[in-house]
Structure formats: structure tokens, C-alpha cells
Design an enzyme around this catalytic site. Sequence first.
Site, PDB file in Angstrom:
ATOM      1  N   SER A  60       0.835  -1.202   0.000  1.00  0.00           N
ATOM      2  CA  SER A  60       0.000   0.000   0.000  1.00  0.00           C
ATOM      3  C   SER A  60       0.874   1.258   0.000  1.00  0.00           C
ATOM      4  O   SER A  60       1.718   1.409  -0.872  1.00  0.00           O
ATOM      5  CB  SER A  60      -0.959  -0.034   1.187  1.00  0.00           C
ATOM      6  N   ASP A 204      -5.729  -3.651  -2.733  1.00  0.00           N
ATOM      7  CA  ASP A 204      -4.741  -3.379  -1.683  1.00  0.00           C
ATOM      8  C   ASP A 204      -4.173  -4.655  -1.062  1.00  0.00           C
ATOM      9  O   ASP A 204      -4.907  -5.528  -0.595  1.00  0.00           O
ATOM     10  CB  ASP A 204      -5.420  -2.539  -0.605  1.00  0.00           C
TER      11      ASP A 204
END
Length: 739
Positions: A60, A204
Site C-alpha cells: 500500500s 490493496d
Amino acid sequence: MRRIFFILILAGLYPYVSFAQRPGVGLTLSGGGAKGLAHIGILQAIDSAGLKINYVTGTSMGSIVGALYAIGYSGDSIETMARKLDWNVLFSNQPVLTDISYEEKAEYNRYMIEVPFEYGKPKLTSGVISGEQLWLELAKMCWPVRDVKDFSKFNIPFKCIATDVATGEIVTLDHGEIVSCMRASMAIPSVFTAVRIGNRKLVDGGVVRNFPTITAKEMGAKIIIGSNVSNGLRPADELQTPIDILYQLGFYKDAQDFVEARKITDVYIHHELKGYGAASFGSVDSILEEGKRRGREMYPVFKRMADSLNALYPEAPLVADRLHPVPDVEVTSITIKGLVHSDEKFFRGRLGLEPGGCYSPDRIREAILNIYGTRFYKQITYHMNPLGYGRSELEIDVEETPLTYVKMGLHYNTFTNISAIVNITQRNFVVPNSRAFVTVAISENPRLRAEFFKYLGRKRNLGFGLGAYYENDPLNYYENFIKIQEYRSKYANVDAHMQFMLNRVMALGVGTRWEYFRIKPKLSPYVELDGNNKQYQSFFYYGLNTIDRKLYPTRGAQIQLEGGVVYGQNPDIRLKMLGEELPLDSVGFNFNDYQRLTLKMNYYFRLSRKSTLNVNGYAGFNFNYDLELLNDFMIGGVTDYSRNQIPFVGLYDGEINTSSVAALQLGWQYEAIRNLFIIPRVNAAVYDLNGKANPKYRYVTGYGITAGFASRLGPMEATLMYSDQAKYLKAYVNLGFHF
């Protein structure tokens, strides 16, 4: 054995140990949204200590920071970039206004609800943020490695983590397009749109592996440094934003992976970032400072480790900034993929890049935005296919915007009361490369606007437009700032125009419109007008719009200039008093041709992070105009709402009607708390400049203070105001974007 080695190094016992080769040091950076910017302080401490990192992994936000470090940026360089970026814009679900083409700015981002339709059905996406701005910024940062498709060939080998949205599996990204991989690693489910890489749709990596030390170990790291900005599962009272909640959901599956990840970490750095959340992009500076503070605490550990390793395995001193200058690239060919409804000639014309040209990332970015600003496209990404010797193929991937949108909003102000606003926008209406819309305000004071616009020219910077407009408003007639008469005023026009867009913020045009006026009085003891007039107006116009946002701009300018000739009047007007008709020449009415000029200028100068100076100028002149009310300028009102309105704080809408006026307004916009603004204003105007009134010139002054809130509905404003000439305190309310 590895842990014994690590302990010996930290204890300074390196004279007593010997290894065949230098053990690799791995650096892992966790996900955590805005909090991930704290990793930068750790990078700066590592650089200062002279510690060489051999492997980098991230998830991320950690994948973005980690990739930049692996490419060759120093910690200091990454901090400089982080402070310059507008993170709230990059993580917004709307493009910034300056990236929108001039012809689209007026309608952009002014509705509470926007529902896309495709083939007659609402179309839902995998997330609300496509991230065009973020993608372009990352592409610019990663330009030095545009030709490197194997991440092990970076200055430091790099891997990042994503999640297969279909299976929930961990996906380790170590080759391909680095920008796409970074973007996939931070595609927060239901917030950012998923990223397709190969035959997988990725989101993600924090959903399954937010702290990828295991990946660093698999790469060959013998010593692992882990920087973690996540606090694990958070109590309910700390979950305040959608991003916070979605991160919480992601940590459920990651929690098991973290147990093993934490065990194999040799230097574990936990950042106590209480008070900050994944969406705290408004606190970038303070998060960076927290990261630097933690880095200073860790510096002695990094320094001792670096000294020990360098004593055992001597190497050249570490150079923090490892990037080399990268020249422009020659683009041999341009391939466009993903066009379905769009015309490729339109795309290439707006792009403005030619095969054989040499281009920088800034030039390519501007070219992409020139197309993106038309709003025909939801996302435009690109990558370079290297051919060697500074030459590459440019491959552009396009995701089109749905052709049809239904938009809705609500508006209320003191003058027009409440309106429900409905808009239907259709692209490629009847002919390709066109946009048409109809907007209706459903109210006791109804309005309608329709427009058709067709792009023309080789570069598609010329346009032909057809428009129609209708309004039905109250029209109050004042004498000495006292209302003495009420009218209903209807106005309609149909126009055709040609427009030349000089760039995304500026346009010139010429056109002709047919206009219809209808004025109807309520019964009164005063002289009154009743009837209608039809006329033509041929005009030129100039427009400039560089303001940074629709609501409470902080910088930029907005200029609207229009001048023309009114001719071909066809009046059916009666002058009455107590029901008796009077001759029009008794009040000097003349329906000859006349000239007309209007100018509206708004300038915004940012004084500090919280305050902005606003300078507004308004002017309107009817030359050789011997009428009243029909095409007068109406002075008053806080919002620029009506056709001939000259906004003026201190007066209600239309308290002064005149054939000529010049006004200046100064305002100071202060953001007291997030999205809540206090705006004191002062203004003055001179009017009746053509000498018809007695005395020859008149003037008016006014003051006001506005409390405003930037909401999804639009501005929510309440104003208290006063005029020296009207001499009584007034209140004015405006809620939402006006029609």
C-alpha cells in the site's frame, strides 16, 4: 545462526566472526494510508547512518515509498516530493478543476448525486476513486525506470504486495509496469478502483499481507528491518472515516500473517501515530515530522549496524541519492487501447503527440490531461515499451466514461426559494465527439438550460455549440431601496456559437442568439410595463478559468467577457397606469439597435494555508440603450445567479436596476476549521454612467460577513449585510450550487 550474527554485530563483536559474503539487509514498509508517510523518516535515518539496504518490500503506501527508495531516490528527496504533493487531491474521487477542459468547467462537480448509465442501466464500479492524478504523479516519479520491467534490476531489488480480488490470494508483484503495481498495491477495496494486471484484478495488499517481511526473507534478506505504521485492529470509537473502516476490515485476514512477520523481524520499528488515521492526508507535515522523530531515535541502531557491516565487509561509501539524470525519450509510435465509443482521431488530436518526437514525462502528462479534461474518459494510463538507444513505443490504455449521466442537486436561496435540479448529460449525442445536456430546475421559479457541443478541427480544439435557456423569476422594482412594484419576468434564448479553446483554461468565441423577454406586472398604482420583446444579439466572448476548486477557491482567476450588438427588436410593450395605456415615448423608450458589454472577474490570492484574498470586479454597459427593466443590469445579491445580475453584498437581488454599472468587491476568506469558512466582504459600485439618471453618477457601498460550509450539496452559507444607502441590516441564505 542469522539471529546470532545479528546480535554479534549489534554488540560490536565483529572481530570474532567471519562469513563468506555480506549478509543482505531487507527493509519492509507497511501499509497504513496517510500514516505510511512516516516511513520517510526511517529512510532518512538509514541514509544518514550510511546503511546499505539490499532488498525492499512494501504494501500500500509502503509500496509507494519503498518503490521510490528502491528506484534510487534518497529519503530527503522523497520527503521533498511528499511535501509538494497535494495528497487530498491525489486521493480524491474528483479531478482538480484546473485539469478540466474549459468547455466542461461550468457543469463540472456541481451536483450532489451523479449516476452513470450504460445501455440504459446504472453502472457501478469497483471503487469510487480512479486515481488519475495519482497515477500521473507516480508515472512522473518513476520515469527514470520506465524501461525497467524486472524490479530486481532496480538500484535496490523491490517487491510489493497486492490481493487477487477474485480469490483473496496474496499476489507478489516483482515485474511489469511499476506504476501499475504500486497503484494495485494501494487500491483500497471499494475506495479505489481495482487494477487489472494480466488476467487478475488486484486490490490493496494490506488485505492479506500488510507487513511483508516474509517476502523480504524470501528475497534473500538475512537481516530484516521492519517499519510498521499500523496499530492492528482499532476500537470502534477510532473508526471515523470510510477509509479507516475499510482498513480495519482488511486487517482481519492480515492479523494471522502479521504474527509470523513480526517474529522474523530483527529491527522492529513501531510508529505511535495516535490521532492520525489512514485518511489523514491533511496532516502530511505533522506525520512526516513524527516519522523523522522516530528516525532520530533509531539512528544509533542503524549507525552501529552500518559500521559493523562495513568493517567486516568493506564497500564504497553509500550515496543516498542514487538516481542518474534521464533524458527525454524518442517516441517511435503511439498505440491506443480501450477505445469503444470514442473516435481515435479525436483522441490523437487532443493528445497532440506525434511519432518521432522527443518527450519528457511532463509533456506526456500535459498531453494526457488535455484529453482527460474533456471528461470522455474515466482513466488514461500509459507505459513505455523500450526499443533501446533512447527510443520507446508509447502505449496508452483508456477506460471510457459511461456515455450517459443523470445528475441531481438541491438549491435554496433567499431570492428564488427552493429548487430541485435535474441534469441529463449524453456524450456522442447523435454524432461522435459531441456532448449534450439538459438541466431543469423544478421550482416556483423554474429554469431550463440545454446545450449541444461538437468538437471540430484537427486538434479538436475548435467547437460548434447550440444552446437554449429559459428562466421565470420574480422581478422587483425599487425606488430609493424600497420595493414599490412586483413583476414576473420571463426570459428565453436560443444561440449558436463557434468556440476556440486556446488551452484547458482559456477560450474565445463568436455567436448569435435570439432572445425573448416577457414582463408582467402585478396590479399597482404606479406606472408599469406589460408585454414582450424579441431581439437578436451577435456577440464575441472570452473566458478564462484557472481557479483551483469549485468551492471556496484558494488561487486562480475567472474572467468572463462578452460584447455584442443588439438588433432586430420586435416589441409588443404597453405602458400603463391604473389600467390606462400611455404612449411609450412619454418615458423616452426607443427600440433602436444598441451595443452591450459585460465583464465579470474573480481573482483569488492565497495568503496562507488558511486564508485567501478575493478580488472581484463587475462591469456592465448598454450603449445607446433607451429602455428600462427589459435588459437592465440588476445590482444586488450574494450569489451570481441571474442572467443580468451584478452581485453586491448589502443589497437584495435587483434592488438597483441600471443600464450601466461598475463594481468592485474585496473579500477575505478564512478557513476557521476544516471546510468551515468565515468571509468578510466590502464592495462599492457606481452606476447610471450614461447620464440618464439625475445626478449623472450614482454610487452605492455595502458590507457583509458570511459563514460558509463546503458540503457535498455545495456551499451552505448565511450572510449578514448592510448598505450605507439602503440603511438597514439584511440576511441572505444560500444553500447548495445554484442552477
